[in-house]
Design a protein around this motif. Structure first.
Motif, PDB file in Angstrom:
ATOM      1  N   LEU A 293       0.884  -1.137   0.161  1.00  0.00           N
ATOM      2  CA  LEU A 293       0.028  -0.058  -0.096  1.00  0.00           C
ATOM      3  C   LEU A 293       0.924   1.258  -0.064  1.00  0.00           C
ATOM      4  O   LEU A 293       0.604   2.461  -0.451  1.00  0.00           O
ATOM      5  N   GLY A 294       2.097   1.289   0.607  1.00  0.00           N
ATOM      6  CA  GLY A 294       3.061   2.370   0.521  1.00  0.00           C
ATOM      7  C   GLY A 294       3.405   2.649  -0.678  1.00  0.00           C
ATOM      8  O   GLY A 294       3.420   3.766  -0.965  1.00  0.00           O
ATOM      9  N   LEU A 295       3.732   1.557  -1.402  1.00  0.00           N
ATOM     10  CA  LEU A 295       4.537   1.946  -2.684  1.00  0.00           C
ATOM     11  C   LEU A 295       3.333   2.277  -3.548  1.00  0.00           C
ATOM     12  O   LEU A 295       3.621   2.996  -4.751  1.00  0.00           O
ATOM     13  N   GLN A 296       2.045   1.664  -3.347  1.00  0.00           N
ATOM     14  CA  GLN A 296       0.983   2.104  -4.407  1.00  0.00           C
ATOM     15  C   GLN A 296       0.774   3.476  -4.197  1.00  0.00           C
ATOM     16  O   GLN A 296       0.648   4.312  -5.277  1.00  0.00           O
ATOM     17  N   ARG A 297       0.757   3.983  -2.899  1.00  0.00           N
ATOM     18  CA  ARG A 297       0.635   5.358  -2.703  1.00  0.00           C
ATOM     19  C   ARG A 297       1.702   6.324  -3.375  1.00  0.00           C
ATOM     20  O   ARG A 297       1.455   7.351  -3.971  1.00  0.00           O
ATOM     21  N   ALA A 298       2.910   5.769  -3.181  1.00  0.00           N
ATOM     22  CA  ALA A 298       4.070   6.563  -3.701  1.00  0.00           C
ATOM     23  C   ALA A 298       4.048   6.684  -5.305  1.00  0.00           C
ATOM     24  O   ALA A 298       4.472   7.550  -5.907  1.00  0.00           O
ATOM     25  N   VAL A 299       3.525   5.472  -5.953  1.00  0.00           N
ATOM     26  CA  VAL A 299       3.290   5.543  -7.420  1.00  0.00           C
ATOM     27  C   VAL A 299       2.214   6.364  -7.919  1.00  0.00           C
ATOM     28  O   VAL A 299       2.545   7.327  -8.839  1.00  0.00           O
ATOM     29  N   ASN A 300       1.198   6.403  -7.210  1.00  0.00           N
ATOM     30  CA  ASN A 300      -0.090   7.303  -7.434  1.00  0.00           C
ATOM     31  C   ASN A 300       0.291   8.674  -7.435  1.00  0.00           C
ATOM     32  O   ASN A 300      -0.346   9.546  -8.045  1.00  0.00           O
ATOM     33  N   GLU A 301       1.039   9.012  -6.466  1.00  0.00           N
ATOM     34  CA  GLU A 301       1.371  10.453  -5.829  1.00  0.00           C
ATOM     35  C   GLU A 301       2.778  10.988  -6.614  1.00  0.00           C
ATOM     36  O   GLU A 301       3.014  12.153  -6.375  1.00  0.00           O
ATOM     37  N   ARG A 302       3.324  10.133  -7.460  1.00  0.00           N
ATOM     38  CA  ARG A 302       4.535  10.450  -8.074  1.00  0.00           C
ATOM     39  C   ARG A 302       4.057  11.975  -9.034  1.00  0.00           C
ATOM     40  O   ARG A 302       3.307  11.833 -10.024  1.00  0.00           O
ATOM     41  N   PRO A 303       4.842  13.031  -8.633  1.00  0.00           N
ATOM     42  CA  PRO A 303       4.425  14.189  -9.216  1.00  0.00           C
ATOM     43  C   PRO A 303       4.808  14.560 -10.649  1.00  0.00           C
ATOM     44  O   PRO A 303       4.277  15.007 -11.371  1.00  0.00           O
ATOM     45  N   SER A 304       5.856  13.626 -11.024  1.00  0.00           N
ATOM     46  CA  SER A 304       6.225  14.061 -12.554  1.00  0.00           C
ATOM     47  C   SER A 304       5.693  13.282 -13.483  1.00  0.00           C
ATOM     48  O   SER A 304       5.526  13.407 -14.695  1.00  0.00           O
TER      49      SER A 304
END
Length: 459
Positions: A293-304
């Motif tokens: 879930l942490g990695l999923q959030r990091a991917v979905n919120e990747r700004p670029s």
């Protein structure tokens, strides 16, 4: 009683046969719908086994799952190789596999990937892929190597060493046949019962080669460098056109194979022989699944970048939610057919009561009680229902035997001649009990008739 019931039904064999056929069709339909549903769910779950996360350009999770795992549809414009490297370098990631899509071979999806796919992909509860013949391709092997699934090989008679040609487009639609960039089959996968059986796998470099020519910018006839590149079509056929900035890529063949298409990274630095400009998705496996879930959030919120990280199990649950209405409708239709079969049996038994009053009177004259005549009608209904159940199972087995290869070839579904489980046995018991309950209507009527008629005969 049973012998007498069988003889009585034989005298009315045409109508009785139609009743048995109606019941058998309902049984085959009810069990067939359930088996198709279970087969579809098992096949989908097995195909996505072992993948913790699927990263793709922003989109619907079900669409991403269908495109990346089952080769149905697409994922949009793609994403850069830098995203793959970013994922691969994440501390919680154990492995990552790049995926390229967009081509087909005679209707079967073509997947561009590397050797890590065959090492990491799991199916049917964690089983690894295995070869039926030949070998996998590798980063230091020929770029035109291909590995085909068991269904593809069986349908077209492919074996290692066969040469195949792919086309641009998905499904049966082929926009451009890449006959200038054929592939040589290096291996044939063993059957898995999943969508992998219906896929053709090629190297990342080979996949890029298919599209290098069509993606190349138009050459300026006044530019000597462009004229030189245009005069050597192989420069565009075996590399990314962005790499042609005046130098000769063919001075060292080994160097050409170990560099990526745009010349920014050394393939040996990250363990990849070829690094394409764009890919369509990445399979991700985690060291600890608790971090998903942490990695999923990091991917979905990747700004670029606009990305989606899809959990296969969650996407499958969404898919079953979408198809749930259709499943319920099919199940309702099947039970409606079963109800029609029960009603037909009641009508058949009731319609013959008046013509059988003489028969019942004779039975009374030889000592049969109203209760025994009641039991006769119930026994006839039980025989009809049991015969319908048996014939329905035979029809289901034959239908499964005929349709299983077709469903496997077209949709990657395998029904199999499975032993009946508890749920199916409960369904058969429910139908049998429903037949007995339905027979009470004509049986009660016969009971009352025999009590009223006694030994009198009405002609």
């Amino acid at each position: 009683m049973l012998s007498f019931s069988l003889r009585s039904l034989w005298n009315r064999r045409f109508v009785a046969g139609l009743t048995v056929l109606a019941i058998s069709l309902s049984v085959a339909l009810i069990l067939g719908v359930e088996r198709l549903r279970d087969g579809a769910r098992d096949s989908f779950a097995n195909s996505a086994s072992g993948i913790d996360l699927i990263v793709a350009p922003r989109g619907n999770s079900v669409q991403i799952l269908m495109a990346t795992v089952f080769g149905v549809g697409g994922t949009g414009t793609g994403m850069t190789w830098d995203i793959f490297e970013w994922l691969e370098d994440r501390p919680e990631v154990a492995w990552a596999v790049p995926i390229q899509m967009g081509d087909n071979h005679r209707g079967y999806p073509v997947i561009g990937t590397d050797e890590a796919y065959f090492e990491r992909f799991r199916h049917s509860g964690g089983q690894p892929l295995s070869l039926a013949a030949g070998g996998y391709f590798s980063s230091d092997g020929p770029e035109d190597a291909a590995v085909v699934g068991a269904e593809v090989a069986a349908r077209f008679g492919y074996a290692p060493g066969a040469v195949i040609v792919n086309a641009h487009g998905s499904g049966e639609v082929s926009f451009d046949l890449h006959d200038d960039a054929p592939f040589t089959i290096s291996g044939v996968l063993a059957p898995t019962g999943t969508a992998v059986d219906r896929m053709v796998f090629v190297t990342l470099e080979g996949f890029d080669t298919l599209h290098a020519q069509e993606d190349a910018p138009l050459a300026d006839p006044l530019d000597p460098a462009a004229m030189s590149a245009d005069g050597h079509g192989e420069d565009y056929a075996h590399g990314n056109p962005q790499d042609h900035d005046g130098h000769d890529d063919h001075e060292d063949g080994d160097e050409h194979e170990n560099h990526d298409a745009h010349g920014d990274h050394e393939g040996t630095e990250v363990g990849h022989g070829h690094e394409p400009d764009r890919i369509n998705a990445v399979y991700v496996g985690l060291i600890d699944r608790a971090n998903v879930l942490g990695l999923q959030r990091a991917v979905n919120e990747r700004p670029s970048d606009a990305l989606s990280a899809v959990l296969p199990a969650v996407a499958l649950a969404e898919l079953w939610g979408i198809t749930g209405t259709a499943e319920r409708a099919m199940r309702l239709m099947a039970w409606a057919v079963a109800l029609a079969g029960m009603i037909g049996m009641v009508v058949m038994l009731s319609a013959t009561l008046d013509t059988r009053r003489r028969e019942f009177a004779i039975l009374r004259s030889v000592g049969a009680t109203p209760t025994r005549i009641f039991a006769l009608i119930v026994t006839e209904a039980a025989v009809l229902t049991a015969a319908g159940l048996i014939l329905g199972l035979v029809l289901l087995t034959v239908a499964t035997f005929v349709t299983d290869p077709i469903l496997s070839a077209r949709f990657g579904l395998r029904l199999g001649l499975n032993v009946f489980g508890t749920r199916e046995l409960a369904t058969l018991l429910a139908i049998f009990c429903a037949g007995l309950i339905a027979s009470l209507i004509p049986a009660i009527r016969v009971y009352r008739m025999t009590l009223a008629d006694g030994l009198s005969v009405r002609l």
